[in-house]
Design a protein around this motif. Structure first.
Motif: not given
Ligand SMILES: [Zn+2]
Length: 376
Positions: A113-116, A118, A131, A133, A172-173, A176
């Motif tokens: 997902t865009p967040e990380g 799973q 993620s 981070e 993008q990651w 972050r």
């Protein structure tokens, strides 16, 4: 640009953007001359071999995997016991991989997902989310010499859109990941992804460089694409990367691949090949190329694996017949001795490469290696 880093510094001694190069990595516990090869110690150990044995055959570093250690170890305990180096008792350099590739290839029910990412643990089925981070924080807790950012590694073949999406998300990651850094003195290498299209790879390399990492890994190659494309993409990436920073080709390590990649400006390699092949009974030699301890001819061969080799198996005088016997009996000593021979071969290969680059005879060495091991 790159912030000060006391755990990792690369100095280019000879060479330029492309073509064979000589360099050195300065890290907390010493120096690694490049081009260099590191074996894989996924959970912080090279299978069957102690750290003192690794050092005795000239191994100066290993690639461990933050994803595996996170899922199977105990981060707080490792931190309390002084970090990964102190926990596993290795004085060489430790690079920790982020796990992006392994989550995609090993874990189940993976969702990017865009967040990380799973996924379910391949070990006990437990559900996890990582993620960019979190992956930085895990590697900082491990206190490895070099950390790598979470990335999305396209499979081969994959559609153009998917490759471009994976490349953009990876970038993008990185933004972050850089913002999450709390230990700027730990080395941090960007991983150049970009799939299998040369223009996309070149763009990914230029964009990754903008983040000011301490050097660059090249990932997502040798995952099923034709060999000529692998090296075409590697050369394109090396042409885009700054010459004064390290280029580390991830996961490729056949002797013929190493010489081909060194020729186009690559400094560092890791691969499971010497250790995994040793456990399968496949050995590297300078006179016969690859030999197999399971071959029937080995059963009564009184010679050592390679005359003149200074590894513990050959210097110890163990005959091929004895090693074949140990191997057939399933004795652990067989795996250890065969692994040490292959690791010593790879360190010798890298010594010869550095010597040949210095003397200007690299072309001859490359021909010798390709004659012995083929091009594929
Ligand atoms: Zn040997």
């Amino acid at each position: 640009m790159a912030t000060a880093c006391s755990y990792f510094k690369f100095e280019l001694i000879q060479g330029d953007r492309t073509g064979p190069r000589l360099g050195r990595i300065l890290f907390r516990h010493g120096v690694v001359e490049t081009p260099a090869f590191f074996p894989v110690g996924t959970v912080g150990t090279v299978k069957g071999v102690s750290c003192s044995e690794l050092e005795a055959v000239g191994v100066r570093g290993m690639l461990s995997n933050a994803f595996h250690i996170y899922l199977r170890g105990n981060l707080d305990l490792i931190r309390r016991l002084g970090g990964l180096h102190n926990f596993v008792r290795f004085k060489g350099m430790i690079i920790t991989d982020s796990g992006g590739f392994h989550i995609k290839s090993l874990a189940q029910h993976t969702r990017v997902t865009p967040e990380g990412m799973q996924f379910s643990s391949p070990f006990d089925g437990s559900r996890h989310f990582l993620s960019p981070e979190e992956v930085v924080h895990i590697q900082e807790a491990l206190d490895s010499d070099v950390k790598l950012p979470l990335d999305v590694c396209p499979s081969y073949p994959e559609g153009e859109k998917e490759q471009e999406h994976a490349t953009r998300l990876t970038l993008q990651w990185y933004e972050r990941a850089q913002q999450a850094v709390k230990k700027p003195d730990q080395g941090f290498l960007g991983i150049v992804q970009g799939g299998f299209d040369e223009a996309l790879r070149r763009w990914a390399a230029r964009e990754t460089v903008k983040f000011g990492f301490h050097g660059y890994a090249i990932g997502g190659l040798s995952v099923g694409e034709p060999k000529h494309l692998t090296f075409q993409l590697l050369q394109a990436v090396n042409e885009e990367l700054p010459s004064e920073q390290i280029r580390y080709l991830m996961g490729m390590g056949k002797p013929q691949d190493i010489v081909t990649a060194v020729e186009i400006g690559t400094d560092l390699f890791d691969c499971v090949i010497p250790t995994r092949n040793a456990r399968n009974g496949t050995l590297y030699t300078w006179k016969e190329g690859v030999i197999r301890i399971r071959n029937s001819s080995m059963k009564d061969d009184p010679c050592v694996i390679e005359e003149g080799c200074r590894c513990p198996a050959c210097a110890g005088g163990y005959s091929r017949a004895f090693l074949a016997y140990l191997y057939r009996c399933g004795e652990m000593l067989a795996l250890k001795l065969l692994t040490l021979h292959n690791l010593f071969f790879f360190q010798t290969l890298m010594n010869r490469i550095r010597e040949a680059v210095k003397k200007g005879t690299f072309g001859e060495l490359k021909t010798q290696v390709l004659d012995l091991f083929g091009e594929d």
